[in-house]
Design a protein around this motif. Sequence first.
Motif, PDB file in Angstrom:
ATOM      1  N   ARG A 227       1.770 -41.299  31.236  1.00 58.25           N
ATOM      2  CA  ARG A 227       1.765 -41.453  32.696  1.00 58.25           C
ATOM      3  C   ARG A 227       2.471 -40.322  33.423  1.00 58.25           C
ATOM      4  NH1 ARG A 227       0.217 -46.557  34.212  1.00 58.25           N
ATOM      5  NH2 ARG A 227       0.062 -48.108  32.534  1.00 58.25           N
ATOM      6  N   SER A 228       2.772 -39.260  32.727  1.00 59.62           N
ATOM      7  CA  SER A 228       3.507 -38.177  33.392  1.00 59.62           C
ATOM      8  C   SER A 228       3.192 -36.846  32.716  1.00 59.62           C
ATOM      9  CB  SER A 228       5.021 -38.437  33.345  1.00 59.62           C
ATOM     10  OG  SER A 228       5.467 -38.466  31.998  1.00 59.62           O
ATOM     11  N   VAL A 229       3.542 -35.787  33.469  1.00 62.16           N
ATOM     12  CA  VAL A 229       3.378 -34.430  32.968  1.00 62.16           C
ATOM     13  C   VAL A 229       4.671 -33.674  33.245  1.00 62.16           C
ATOM     14  CG1 VAL A 229       2.106 -32.263  33.170  1.00 62.16           C
ATOM     15  CG2 VAL A 229       0.886 -34.444  33.367  1.00 62.16           C
ATOM     16  N   ALA A 230       5.190 -32.999  32.221  1.00 60.08           N
ATOM     17  CA  ALA A 230       6.437 -32.236  32.378  1.00 60.08           C
ATOM     18  C   ALA A 230       6.185 -30.772  32.041  1.00 60.08           C
ATOM     19  CB  ALA A 230       7.516 -32.815  31.466  1.00 60.08           C
TER      20      ALA A 230
END
Length: 370
Positions: A227-230
């Motif tokens: 659910r995320s991008v870093a």
Amino acid sequence: MAVFGKAFPKVHELFLGRIVLGTVLLTWAVLLGLDVMLALVSEVSDIGKGSYDFPKAVAYMAYTVPRRAYTLFPTAAVIGALMALGQLAATSELTALRAVGLSRRRLSLTVAGALAVLTLAMVVNGETLAPWGQRQADALKASAKSNDLIVARYSGLWAREGEVILNAVDGDERDNGDDRWLELRDVSLYEFEPDGRLKSMAVAKVAEHRPGGWLLRDVTRTTFAERSVARRQVAEERWDSELDTTALTAGMAKPRYMPSPELKDAIDYRLRNGLDAGDFQEIYWGRWFYALNALALCLAAIPFAFGSLRSGGLGKRLFIGIVFALGFWLLQTQFVRLAQVYKFDFRVAYLLPTVIMVAVSVMLFRRRSG
């Protein structure tokens, strides 16, 4: 004493071996000279690029001579052997040799023994001097045309190591004294999960292969969670990988210019990562069967010396030798291509033409008289 007398060659066997070796060497020198001269003419178009001039073109060709000699030897061996035996048959010397006790089998073994010396030398050359010379030639030409320390240049490089796929826009194999390394530029590393989902992507300006792994410079790494991008940036980052210079350059270098150990490494790398290794397996097993094919080809041609070569001049012997060598090459090429298409063992593809050619030769051998 009789046992030892049979073990060592007699005077007439030494005479036959000397004639065969001399003719093969002369034929080999002519074929090699023609090949080098034609290749040198083709180099004229590159003269004038950078500092690549005519003396360097000559040096480039000189470095490639061992590789060319290795390639031309089987053809030179069969043509030279047929010409030598044909000349002996035409002057009745072959009949005289048989009259003093040399059987057709003994004559064949004498020819094979003489050629085995050159064949062994070419096997060693094919694994040592020939690939080294070709690399030196490529390095000389590349450095002269680009005026820097580049050893070889690669572009559009793709490679896979486990779950990581590497792509580089271009790169150079560089040499600075005893220090030699592979430098790739504008590198992208795509790391995937076992289920095929993209796990992370790293973009590096430069990637250098050093002992123990890779050093990535000016790296931007993006990690994808559910659910995320870093995203993070680092100046340097190490990538521990079994992917080495040999595996990468294997994808760009011509397999026929590589020694067998490097071919084996390239095959293992490709099989380990589910890639097609057919081109490398073809050349690798061809090296193993090189000596067998060269000797078998010459032995298979010997029956012609007891029949069709008794009459006729140099042109006839030369024609039969070329046709025989070309026929064997075409037959083996077709079997190797079938092995690539239908994915059967290359060892079978290299062995079958030899067996067929020798079987036909044995039939002719038994039918020849006198």
